[in-house]
Design a protein around this motif. Structure first.
Motif, PDB file in Angstrom:
ATOM      1  N   SER A  36       0.834  -1.203   0.000  1.00 49.47           N
ATOM      2  CA  SER A  36       0.000   0.000   0.000  1.00 49.47           C
ATOM      3  C   SER A  36       0.870   1.255   0.000  1.00 49.47           C
ATOM      4  CB  SER A  36      -0.924   0.011   1.217  1.00 49.47           C
ATOM      5  OG  SER A  36      -0.181   0.219   2.404  1.00 49.47           O
ATOM      6  N   ALA A  37       0.284   2.355  -0.436  1.00 49.44           N
ATOM      7  CA  ALA A  37       1.002   3.631  -0.455  1.00 49.44           C
ATOM      8  C   ALA A  37       1.402   4.045   0.955  1.00 49.44           C
ATOM      9  CB  ALA A  37       0.144   4.708  -1.107  1.00 49.44           C
ATOM     10  N   ALA A  38       0.557   3.762   1.941  1.00 51.41           N
ATOM     11  CA  ALA A  38       0.880   4.109   3.329  1.00 51.41           C
ATOM     12  C   ALA A  38       2.100   3.325   3.812  1.00 51.41           C
ATOM     13  CB  ALA A  38      -0.316   3.848   4.233  1.00 51.41           C
ATOM     14  N   LEU A  39       2.162   2.056   3.499  1.00 52.33           N
ATOM     15  CA  LEU A  39       3.305   1.237   3.907  1.00 52.33           C
ATOM     16  C   LEU A  39       4.579   1.703   3.209  1.00 52.33           C
ATOM     17  CD1 LEU A  39       4.276  -1.186   5.549  1.00 52.33           C
ATOM     18  CD2 LEU A  39       3.735  -2.628   3.590  1.00 52.33           C
ATOM     19  N   ARG A  40       4.494   1.990   1.924  1.00 48.77           N
ATOM     20  CA  ARG A  40       5.670   2.473   1.200  1.00 48.77           C
ATOM     21  C   ARG A  40       6.099   3.849   1.686  1.00 48.77           C
ATOM     22  NH1 ARG A  40       2.606   1.288  -3.589  1.00 48.77           N
ATOM     23  NH2 ARG A  40       2.926   3.482  -4.082  1.00 48.77           N
ATOM     24  N   ALA A  41       5.156   4.649   2.166  1.00 48.79           N
ATOM     25  CA  ALA A  41       5.474   5.994   2.662  1.00 48.79           C
ATOM     26  C   ALA A  41       6.341   5.937   3.914  1.00 48.79           C
ATOM     27  CB  ALA A  41       4.204   6.769   2.944  1.00 48.79           C
TER      28      ALA A  41
END
Length: 92
Positions: A10-15
């Motif tokens: 997810s974008a949150a995890l990659r962030a």
């Protein structure tokens, strides 16, 4: 901070990896860094705020700036001082 798991990829995890280099973010900056759409960037930031990882600093409805306070605390510690692990008070 609440315990939360993010969906794999997810974008949150990659962030989370981006926050080391960019502890102060806007949604457009996150979108550019991850090559994701504005709605995806806003969703990721919302999830990180809900988890207590990011905090909105401006109080505005538009052009919001988000800060990862714990990352800034580690980066802004005095030179050669061991960082304090957030939530424990223990030094590394």
């Amino acid at each position: 901070m609440t315990c939360r798991s993010f969906r794999k990829g997810s974008a949150a995890l990659r962030a989370l990896d981006i926050l080391r280099d960019y502890p102060v973010l806007t949604a457009p900056r996150l979108g550019t860094l991850q090559s994701i759409t504005p709605p995806a960037a806003h969703t990721a930031i919302g999830q990180l705020c809900q988890a207590g990882i990011l905090r909105e600093r401006t109080g505005y409805a538009r052009n919001r700036i988000y800060v990862a306070d714990e990352v800034l605390g580690i980066l802004n510690r005095p030179f050669a001082e061991d960082p304090i692990v957030p939530g424990t008070g223990a030094q590394l």
